[in-house]
Every structure is written in structure tokens, then in C-alpha cells.
Scaffold this active site. Structure first.
Site, PDB file in Angstrom:
ATOM      1  N   ASP A 199       0.846  -1.196   0.000  1.00  0.00           N
ATOM      2  CA  ASP A 199       0.000   0.000   0.000  1.00  0.00           C
ATOM      3  C   ASP A 199       0.881   1.246   0.000  1.00  0.00           C
ATOM      4  OD1 ASP A 199      -2.366   1.788   0.901  1.00  0.00           O
ATOM      5  OD2 ASP A 199      -3.257  -0.196   0.826  1.00  0.00           O
ATOM      6  N   HIS A 253      -3.710   5.843   3.653  1.00  0.00           N
ATOM      7  CA  HIS A 253      -4.485   4.659   3.271  1.00  0.00           C
ATOM      8  C   HIS A 253      -3.852   3.381   3.817  1.00  0.00           C
ATOM      9  CE1 HIS A 253      -6.162   1.542   0.556  1.00  0.00           C
ATOM     10  NE2 HIS A 253      -7.214   2.334   0.500  1.00  0.00           N
ATOM     11  N   SER A 261     -11.432  -1.652   0.395  1.00  0.00           N
ATOM     12  CA  SER A 261     -10.062  -1.536   0.891  1.00  0.00           C
ATOM     13  C   SER A 261      -9.961  -1.947   2.348  1.00  0.00           C
ATOM     14  CB  SER A 261      -9.560  -0.095   0.751  1.00  0.00           C
ATOM     15  OG  SER A 261      -9.049   0.158  -0.525  1.00  0.00           O
TER      16      SER A 261
END
Length: 744
Positions: free
Chosen positions: A199, A233, A403
Site C-alpha cells: 500500500d 491509506h 479496501s
């Protein structure tokens, strides 16, 4: 530019045209792969991001990560991008694949070393080529050259949180009030398992990761390294997978693999590079799970996406479990197929859709409105209001998106692998699907569970229904069973101000008492007896017993009414009569108790230890009592009176019993060739007997059976037999028969 065709007469917002979309300026996200990519950063002046500046987006952004403000879909995305024109000598990044590693090395050998990075674990190379070089290399037999493709991720919005509690539910949750409020998971909690977060990096300073995050890998060459995250994120994803507070696997080791920059831009080459590092770096015999919460729509069958999917399949084949987000392109009754998104469609990876606990705010669970669906989805995971870690000390925040469903699956896989370290990815997938809840998700006209649209090579989409599995993942640890009933609950003693209750099992019980003008109150008891004190005399109290286990109450309760006593029973000392010898029966005499109608119960003791099952008025002395003193205790009870116990004095030590030993007799014809038999009935019960025959007082060799056959040697002699009896708890005895007349 005209807009895309409408579906069902409505122009779908997830396919916005250039005129309908905001103009967004960004940089190219050809990721800088360490020093090999340094010439791109220097040439383009775009520090930390790689090649030339991004052009204005002139096509749709299809998100895979989180739901942004005002329901704008943001996250990991595929972007149709208009790139700056390149000269004939300007290089771009490509991915090269070949049938074997040797063939790959041979294909890239003529290229300058500075422009080539071979990834031996995955059998691929990342190279910088001009367009002409790429065309020539792609023409080499057995070699595939694919342009680097773009992936993206972004931020999330705040909303009301949905707890991890859903993961351990065995029935659908019709609202938060029906949940237990606890998250059950195996004691191992993922210990010993590595979770790789592919990520934007992971901020190591968050307390949710304290002591469990190690330095990973930076596939894009940022100075801050993999344990930093300027986007947020990756930190949120890691928190959902393995956060101490927010995560599913609370003791797993977190390893960040940075493939996306501060803007959330990633590339297929960066993902492949990161997977190659994982395959090369994971310690031997260490179970691992990989989370990939990124991806892109691939309508045209891009070779770059195909090579990324091949890399995912390769690392799965090497023993790594991989969980991938299904994508967030759903809107209204338009639900895209996850099979059109890369790398979500990789067959051997686990693709996770997102579930919503409040379908249309009706308290019914279903597919989250944004989640992709279809046959490439293996199962759904909670994906709405997932509480996750934030950056730089900001409060933890709830986020939405596949996600955050994918890392829940990754965390559950880590829970399984902690206790089944040798399991293959397929065995781990099978275990997760076996523990998943079937039929939990509603399929309504307003919120279809199945995918409903399929994109063609243009921007249009046709109506195609592809079934989705109605599976909602759950923790592989079983939910603690509901406790059973309290066994043999009884009132065992009372006084004027107290009541005592006892039971046989379990050892964790909740007792609730009410009566005497007092409000109901409960106490949790660890044991099999409890006394309530401070009660009012001659008052009826109602006590309810309910089994208790780890905070859960049993479904069955037992209620008794009991009265505090004021009377004291008149007792007597019990006496024992009978012979203290094995085989004899002893009798207990309780004496006179009062007032009349006292219920008496006896318990016999052997040298002060209660004899199991010996609760009758009489007791038969057995072999185990030899050498022991026998006594009896009598307990008397009567409503309104204090239960009393009185014990006898111990009787003298038990001695061995006496066998019934008759004098043997001999039957049979007294003549050579005939058989004689020893006779006699011994007791009590079965007694072990042995025999010895004599000829005129001399033992006959080998003659030790119950019968004896006369021979010629016995002529003119008398015959007799000795019988010996033996029994446990009794004194052994031997008896001789009378001699026979002389054998003729």
C-alpha cells in the site's frame, strides 16, 4: 466529448464524462525504483514521484478504496490518462516476462544495467526502454513486454463506526443492539504470522502497531521509507488487519511494502517489485498473508495488468495467502463485476467484497452500495464504518470501502495461520469459507447482491447478471457456546438471617435473589455453593441460578423459593450396630430427632473419608474397609429449621471376614481307572479354590485338580483331598476330606 451511454435511462455517476468531471492536475505515477529511476526524477523535476508531470485527467476515475465526502467514491483507482508526448529517445517503464528466468536474463542482457531490474522470485524484470526498444524486445519469441500501468488510492470520510464485533457473530445482526459487544478470536491472535501491507506505507508511530511493526520495503524510492505514510491509506488498512485495538489479528507482525506515493498513485511495476521482495525476504517456515487494497478496471485486457496478476498467482503458488479488495464502483442498481478489475480477478487470491450492517437503514445486512460483486468475489467482509488508525496522532476514524474489507480477511487468515502454520493458501481459503456465515446478506431490488453490469472496450456497459456468493466472513475461532443449565440446584442450609444454595455444576453461576421487600440483586459465583447473608427471618426468598461463561448467560435458569429458618432441630448421636467384619452388614440408628417429621440422610465414612454412594441406613462391609474405622453422619432437615448434622463415633477397625468352608467329600467309584471328585459349597459368593490329592497321606504328584483318576499305583492305599479357599477381605482356609477305604 460526449458522455457515456446511460444504463436504464440514467447516466451512471461512476462513468462521468470530461464535462461532468472536475479537472484534476497530477503527476505521472511511474514509480521511482531506487537509483535506477533517478534519471527520471532529475529529468522531470518531480521529486519523489518519478517521470514527467501527470497530465489533466480526461477520463473516469474508478475507485477501489474508500468512500469520500458526500459519497464521492475515492480510493485505489485505474485512470485513463493522457500522457505527455515522448521523443524517440525518451524512455518509459516496462515490465518484461519470459518463459524461464534464463530466457528473461538473456532477453534483457543487451540493455544497460542501470535500466534493468530483474525480479528473480517472480520471473519478471522492470526495465526502462524507448518505444522502439520495447517493440523490438516484444518481438523476441517467448518474451512479453507490457507498459507499466497506473493504480491509485486516496482518502476516506468520517461516519459512524461499525465494530469488529460482527466478525464473530453466528447470526445476522439486525442492529447494533443485538450484538454481544465483544470480539472473540483465538488466543494466538495471529502471533508468529507476518502480514504484508502492499500500500502507501504504514505510519509506525501509531500505538495500534506498537512493538509489532518491522521495517519493510519501499518500491518507489521515497526517502522516508516504508514505515512512513504521507497518504494514510496504508496505515488505515494495516489497522483493520492487525491493529491492537482496531484489527482482527492483534498479535501479528506488520510489514509495510510501499508501492503508492503521497497522492495515492501506484503502478503495476511497483506492485510486482514489492511482491518479489516479499517472496525473497520472508523468513523460512514463517506463515504470511499479503493484503492488496488497490487495483484498476481493465476492460481491454492490458498486458501490464495481466503480468501483475501473474505475479500475484506466482507468490500464492509459493505459499503466500493474498487478500485483494474487490473494488468500489457500484452505484444504485449498477453493480460492476470484480472479474473486470485487476488484480481482484486473480483466481488463486481471495477477493473480498464489502458488506453493510444497515441495508437502506432498515437494520438488514447486505452488500455495501459501492462494492463490486460477481463470481470473482470469494466472500464479503464488513466494509462500512470500519474504525481505523489515522496519521500523526489524529483520532482514529471510521472508513468505508472494500479496501477495509480485504484487510479484515487478511487478519482472519493470520488468525488461522497462527494455529495452522503449514496450511497452504488454498487450505486457508477453504477454512475461511467454511467458517463464513451463509445467507446473511439480503438481496433486494434496491441493493442487489449479484453484479449487474459488464463493461465493453469503450466506456459503455451492458446489463449482465453474475451471481455472488452469499458468504460473510467470520473469525475462524468458534464463538463461545452458550452455557447450559445449572445441575442439581438446591437449598442446602438456612439460618434466621442466611440462605445457602449449592449445585453440582458448572463452577461459574449467576445467582439472583429477591424477596423480603428488597429489589432483585445478583452475584456471580465461582464455585458450587453460595450463602446469602443479612436476610430477614421467617421470610420467603426466590433465588434464580443461571450458568455463566465468559460473560455470557445460559439460556436456561432454575428458580427456587426458600424460607429463612428460626428453629433449631433436636439431634441425637447416631450409633452403629453389626459385626465389623468383611461381608457383614452394619446398621445406622439415628436416634430421636425433633420436632417430628425431620428428614434424615445418612453418609457413611471410611477413616474419615466419605464413601461414594453409601447414603443408605445400612452398609455392607467390603474388602476396601479392612484395617479402616467405619463411622456414619446423619443430616436432618425440616422447613423453617436450621439443617443439622450429627456424627457417630468411629467403630473399631474392620477385620478380615470368615469364609464358609465345608469339609470336602469325595464322590466316584473307588477302583483303578475311575475318577474321583471333590465336593463342597464355599462362600460367601465366589471363592477361589485349590486342590491337592493324597495317597495314604503322601501328596500325589500333579494331582491338583478338582477331580482325580485312580491308577494301578493306588491299589491297597487310601485317598483323600485338601481344598483351600481364598477371597479378598477374608481369611484363607484349608479343609481335608476323610480318607477313602483302601482301593482294591
Amino acid at each position: 466529448m460526449s458522455g457515456p451511454p446511460a444504463i436504464g435511462g440514467v447516466t451512471p455517476p461512476y462513468l462521468r464524462t470530461h464535462a461532468e468531471s472536475r479537472m484534476v492536475a497530477f503527476r505521472w505515477c511511474s514509480i521511482s525504483h531506487r537509483s535506477r529511476r533517478g534519471n527520471h526524477m532529475a529529468r522531470n523535476g518531480s521529486y519523489g514521484f518519478g517521470r514527467a508531470a501527470f497530465a489533466v485527467i480526461s477520463a473516469t476515475v474508478l475507485a477501489l478504496g474508500c468512500v469520500g465526502p458526500a459519497h464521492a467514491v475515492t480510493g485505489l483507482a485505474a485512470m485513463a490518462i493522457t500522457a505527455p508526448a515522448t521523443t524517440a529517445t525518451e524512455t518509459e517503464t516496462y515490465i518484461v516476462d519470459a518463459a524461464t528466468l534464463a530466457a528473461l536474463n538473456s532477453a534483457v542482457a543487451p540493455l544497460p544495467d542501470a535500466d534493468v531490474e530483474v525480479l528473480p522470485e517472480l520471473g519478471k524484470a522492470i526495465v526502462d526502454l524507448t518505444a522502439a526498444q520495447a517493440t523490438r524486445l516484444d518481438a523476441t519469441p517467448g518474451v512479453t513486454v507490457a507498459a507499466d500501468e497506473i493504480l491509485s488510492l486516496a482518502d476516506a470520510q468520517d461516519s459512524a463506526p461499525w465494530n469488529l464485533d460482527r466478525l464473530d457473530q453466528s447470526t445476522p445482526s439486525v442492529g447494533v443492539g443485538t450484538q454481544l459487544g465483544q470480539y472473540w478470536y483465538p488466543h494466538s491472535a495471529g502471533s508468529g504470522v507476518r502480514i504484508y501491507i502492499v500500500d502507501s506505507g504504514v505510519w509506525a508511530g501509531h500505538p495500534d502497531f506498537a512493538g509489532r511493526i518491522i521495517d519493510g520495503y519501499d518500491a518507489i524510492g521515497q526517502l522516508e521509507g516504508p514505515t512512513s505514510d504521507c497518504n494514510g491509506h496504508g496505515t488505515a488498512v494495516a489497522s483493520a488487519a492487525a491493529g491492537t485495538v482496531n484489527g482482527a489479528a492483534k498479535l501479528a507482525t506488520i510489514v509495510p511494502v510501499k508501492v503508492a506515493d503521497c497522492l495515492g498513485h501506484a503502478s503495476t511495476s511497483a506492485v510486482i517489485d514489492g511482491l518479489n521482495w516479499i517472496a525473497a525476504s520472508n523468513p523460512a517456515d514463517t506463515p504470511a498473508a499479503i493484503n492488496i487494497s488497490l487495483g484498476a478496471l481493465d476492460k481491454d485486457g492490458s498486458a501490464g495488468y495481466a503480468l501483475m496478476e501473474d505475479a500475484v498467482a506466482t507468490i500464492v503458488a509459493q505459499g503466500f495467502f493474498v487478500s485483494i479488495a474487490a473494488g468500489n464502483e457500484g452505484f444504485g442498481d449498477a453493480v460492476p463485476e470484480a472479474c473486470q478489475f485487476s488484480p481482484a480477478r486473480t483466481p488463486t487470491a481471495f477477493t473480498a467484497g464489502a458488506a453493510d450492517a444497515w441495508l437502506d437503514e432498515a437494520g438488514v445486512e447486505g452488500r455495501a452500495w459501492f462494492s463490486n460483486a460477481g463470481s470473482c468475489v470469494d466472500a464479503f467482509a464488513p466494509g462500512v464504518n470500519i474504525m481505523t488508525a489515522s496519521l500523526n496522532g489524529a483520532p482514529d476514524a471510521p472508513r468505508d470501502g472494500t479496501s477495509f474489507g480485504a484487510p479484515m480477511v487478511t487478519g482472519l487468515a493470520a488468525l488461522h495461520l497462527a494455529d495452522h502454520a503449514s496450511d497452504t493458501p488454498q487450505q486457508t481459503t477453504d477454512a475461511l469459507l467454511a467458517s463464513a456465515q451463509t445467507g446473511a446478506l439480503a438481496d433486494t431490488p434496491a441493493r442487489r447482491l449479484d453484479s449487474t453490469i459488464h463493461y465493453d472496450s469503450s466506456t459503455s456497459a451492458s446489463t449482465v447478471v453474475t451471481p455472488s456468493p452469499n458468504l460473510l466472513v467470520r473469525t475462524p475461532a468458534p464463538v463461545p457456546p452458550t452455557p447450559g443449565a445449572v445441575a442439581n440446584f438446591r437449598s442446602s442450609a438456612r439460618t434466621a438471617t442466611s440462605l445457602t444454595f449449592a449445585w453440582d455444576e458448572p463452577t461459574d453461576v449467576r445467582l439472583t435473589i429477591e424477596g423480603g421487600g428488597r429489589a432483585a440483586a445478583f452475584v456471580n459465583v465461582a464455585g458450587t455453593e453460595h450463602t446469602f447473608t443479612g436476610l430477614t427471618g421467617t421470610t420467603t426468598y426466590t433465588v434464580t441460578a443461571t450458568a455463566l461463561s465468559d460473560g455470557l448467560l445460559g439460556a436456561t435458569s432454575t428458580t427456587l423459593a426458600a424460607i429463612t429458618s428460626v428453629g433449631i432441630l433436636a439431634t441425637a448421636t447416631p450409633t452403629i450396630s453389626g459385626t465389623m467384619k468383611v461381608g457383614y452388614v452394619l446398621t445406622a440408628t439415628a436416634g430421636v430427632w425433633g420436632p417430628p417429621t425431620v428428614t434424615l440422610r445418612a453418609q457413611w465414612y471410611r477413616s474419615g473419608v466419605a464413601i461414594a454412594g453409601a447414603t443408605a441406613r445400612t452398609y455392607k462391609v467390603g474388602p476396601a474397609d479392612v484395617g479402616k474405622a467405619i463411622s456414619v453422619r446423619v443430616t436432618g432437615s425440616r422447613a423453617g429449621y436450621t439443617t443439622a448434622t450429627s456424627a457417630s463415633s468411629a467403630r473399631t477397625v474392620v477385620v478380615l471376614g470368615s469364609l464358609v468352608a465345608p469339609t470336602p467329600t469325595i464322590s466316584g467309584t473307588r477302583r483303578s481307572g475311575y475318577t474321583l471328585t471333590a465336593n463342597g459349597i464355599w462362600g460367601p459368593g465366589a471363592v477361589a479354590l485349590t486342590y491337592r490329592w493324597y495317597r495314604s497321606g503322601v501328596p500325589i504328584k500333579w494331582a491338583t485338580a478338582k477331580t482325580y483318576r485312580l491308577t494301578y499305583a493306588d491299589r491297597f492305599d487310601t485317598i483323600r483331598v485338601r481344598v483351600t479357599g481364598i477371597k479378598t477381605g477374608y481369611t484363607g482356609v484349608g479343609r481335608y476330606s476323610a480318607p477313602t477305604v483302601r482301593i482294591p
